[in-house]
Each structure stands twice: as C-alpha cells, then as structure tokens.
Design a protein around this motif. Structure first.
Motif, PDB file in Angstrom:
ATOM      1  N   ASN A   1       0.811  -1.219   0.000  1.00 45.39           N
ATOM      2  CA  ASN A   1       0.000   0.000   0.000  1.00 45.39           C
ATOM      3  C   ASN A   1       0.845   1.270   0.000  1.00 45.39           C
ATOM      4  N   GLY A   2       2.185   1.111   0.047  1.00 41.27           N
ATOM      5  CA  GLY A   2       3.082   2.255  -0.036  1.00 41.27           C
ATOM      6  C   GLY A   2       3.159   3.106   1.213  1.00 41.27           C
ATOM      7  N   ARG A   3       2.572   2.666   2.307  1.00 42.00           N
ATOM      8  CA  ARG A   3       2.499   3.493   3.523  1.00 42.00           C
ATOM      9  C   ARG A   3       3.527   3.127   4.577  1.00 42.00           C
ATOM     10  N   GLN A   4       4.192   1.971   4.419  1.00 43.27           N
ATOM     11  CA  GLN A   4       5.154   1.529   5.413  1.00 43.27           C
ATOM     12  C   GLN A   4       6.421   1.005   4.751  1.00 43.27           C
TER      13      GLN A   4
ATOM     14  N   ASP B   1       4.332   8.418   6.173  1.00 43.64           N
ATOM     15  CA  ASP B   1       3.759   9.757   6.325  1.00 43.64           C
ATOM     16  C   ASP B   1       4.276  10.474   7.570  1.00 43.64           C
ATOM     17  N   SER B   2       4.290   9.773   8.697  1.00 48.49           N
ATOM     18  CA  SER B   2       4.676  10.417   9.959  1.00 48.49           C
ATOM     19  C   SER B   2       6.156  10.283  10.272  1.00 48.49           C
ATOM     20  N   ALA B   3       6.846   9.372   9.596  1.00 47.16           N
ATOM     21  CA  ALA B   3       8.256   9.055   9.857  1.00 47.16           C
ATOM     22  C   ALA B   3       8.450   8.374  11.215  1.00 47.16           C
TER      23      ALA B   3
END
Length: 325
Positions: free
Chosen positions: A106-109, A128-130
C-alpha cells in the motif's frame, strides 16, 4: 511495463552494463541497445531497482563504500523520469547497520532490518509520519524470541503480504529454520514449516491466503530433490504440488527458481535444464522450454513472467560458465 522490451545486465561489452532488447511477439527485434555502460563503481556492483509505471528504469550505482549498510531515498519529479534533489538517508539512527528495505504494497510503510551488536531487529517505519517502531517479536505464548536472518541473498528481504498486514522472513527461530510469518501489528512470529527446512525460493499468492515455496528434500547426508509446496495460511495445510526427481534416472533433480503469474493461477519453475509451469491447483507440470544438452538455466538471472502473463523470461548459460554473485 508495456511488455515491449526487456532490460537486462550483461558483460558482453567487457563490463557489467545495462542493455535493452526490443521484443515483438515474444522474439527479439533487432540487436540489444546499450543503455548504461559499466554499472560497477570501484569494483562495486550496481543494483537494479526496476521500472516505474511510465516505463522509466531506475538503478543504484554505489559510489561510496561508506554508504553500504544504510537506506537512502530520492524523490521523483511529477513526470516520473527524473530525480528531484539528492538522495537522503532515511534512517538516522544506528547508521551502517540498516539494510534490506521493503515497501509495503500500500506504499504506507517501510520495513527494514537493523543488525546491531545485541542482535538483528525488524523495524517498521510509517512513511507519512516518519514514526518507527521496533517489532518485539514473540512466539505463540507471548514470550520474546530471537530471530536470526538469512541476509545474504536479496530475495531474503522482508516479504510483505498483499494486504500489508504480515511479513514473511527467512531464517532461524526457536530451533526452526525456514519461513516464518510476522504479524506487523503484534509482532507475533509463526513458523510456516513444521520441521527444519531449506527454502531456496518462495512467493505469496495474489490473494495473500497462501505461500508457495520450494522445499529441498534431504537424504541421509545430502540433498536429493525438491518439492513445490502450497501452504494454506488459514488451515495451515500443506499440499505438495510437484516433486523432483520424477524418476530415478531424471537429469533434473532440483528446482531453484519460482515465480507466480500475473493472474495468480500458475507457477513457473526453473530447473537446471528446463522451464515448466504448473497450476496452483495441482496437476502435472507443463514443459514450456527445454535447453540444449550443453546449456543450463542461469541461477543468477532468475525467472520472471511478462507483464501480461503470456511469456516466461529467464537467463541461460553454457555448461562450464562461471556465474559470480
């Protein structure tokens, strides 16, 4: 991505370089075109990253040996064909110990491993949040466990499930060597094999409900063959889809490459001397290519499907050729 050509690395010009071969109806069209000459820098091998959706091809050339053991990222322009700015180090802590990055579908992690004096760690980074968190790996009883990775082959990077909820790792845990699945929320580790196993290759099913893998079959003192195994993750049932050797006189005894088709319905497998395809539902293999007596399938090149699933692509070498790396 459009299925009209193949990018590959070859030393045919005297150094490891990136070439492009135009294809038409599964056959080469014209001669290969040199794209990038000499991927090596200071005797360090370049690493291909793959195609972007617009057809741009990316690779890494390691220019500074001090960069080995760290993870870098670079932004792309909106056209997807050029980089914006310079690569930056993604992970600031524990430098020179971080490796094997793997993006979630999903490209988020971003998952990666950090090899520290106290032991190797599996880290999940939120893009997103780093924010980062070190997964506290536990067994079924909730007890903390140590996991030893196999870290040499690039194929042994953390392998995300299609739904981005689990990761398969290869290594040893609580005395069991082979494949292990990790829940990325809880850190719980479950072995995917019921015994000590050597696993040359594995792939996820497209729906994430099963793992297909190669199991090396050992005799009293040495390996004797290979099984293609389907592991249902819900029932934990194992099904042997194919096994080599098929008879005592067979020249092919070991399968060393496995790839799932874009449709998810077939598996391509490579032995030293031929390429076969089997259904994920079982049944005998279909021979799609047999090599000449003085040729063998290249283990270094691997095996992949074309984007539309009508071709299987592999490398071949002459018997006696040396394949490094």
């Amino acid at each position: 991505p459009d299925g009209r050509g193949i990018a590959f690395v070859s030393d045919r010009g005297g150094s490891e370089s990136l070439w492009y071969q135009r294809m038409s109806e599964g056959k080469p069209e014209g001669s290969p075109k040199l794209l990038v000459e000499n991927l090596r820098f200071r005797n360090r091998r370049g690493r291909p990253l793959g195609f972007a959706s617009n057809g741009a091809y990316y690779y890494v050339r390691i220019a500074d040996p001090r960069l080995v053991g760290d993870i870098y990222s670079v932004e792309l322009n909106s056209d997807g064909q050029n980089v914006s700015g310079i690569p930056h180090r993604v992970i600031q802590l524990h430098q020179n110990t971080n490796t094997l990055p793997s993006w979630s579908p999903n490209g988020r992690q971003l998952a990666y491993t950090s090899h520290r004096p106290a032991g190797s760690k599996l880290i999940i980074r939120d893009v997103d949040s780093a924010d980062e968190h070190e997964l506290e790996l536990t067994n079924a009883s909730g007890e903390r466990i140590q996991f030893r990775w196999w870290i040499a082959p690039s194929d042994y990077s953390p392998a995300w499930s299609p739904d981005s909820q689990s990761i398969v790792l290869t290594g040893r845990c609580e005395g069991k060597q082979g494949l292990h699945i990790v829940d990325v929320q809880s850190g719980r580790v479950s072995p995917l094999a019921s015994k000590e196993e050597s696993v040359p290759s594995f792939v996820w099913s497209k729906d994430g409900r099963a793992i297909y893998y190669l199991r090396t079959v050992f005799g009293e003192s040495q390996p004797e063959g290979t099984q293609v195994v389907k592991r249902n993750l819900s029932t934990l049932r194992e099904t042997i889809l194919h096994e080599l050797p098929e008879d005592a006189n067979s020249k092919n005894r070991f399968i060393h490459g496995l790839a799932i088709s874009p449709s998810g319905q077939e598996l391509a497998m490579a032995t030293d001397h031929d390429i076969g395809v089997i259904s994920i539902n079982g049944g005998g293999p279909r021979l799609v290519h047999k090599l000449a007596n003085d040729e063998r399938v290249s283990r270094k090149a691997g095996i992949v499907w074309s984007s539309v699933g009508n071709r299987v692509i592999f490398g071949k070498a002459k018997d006696g050729d040396y394949e490094s790396g």
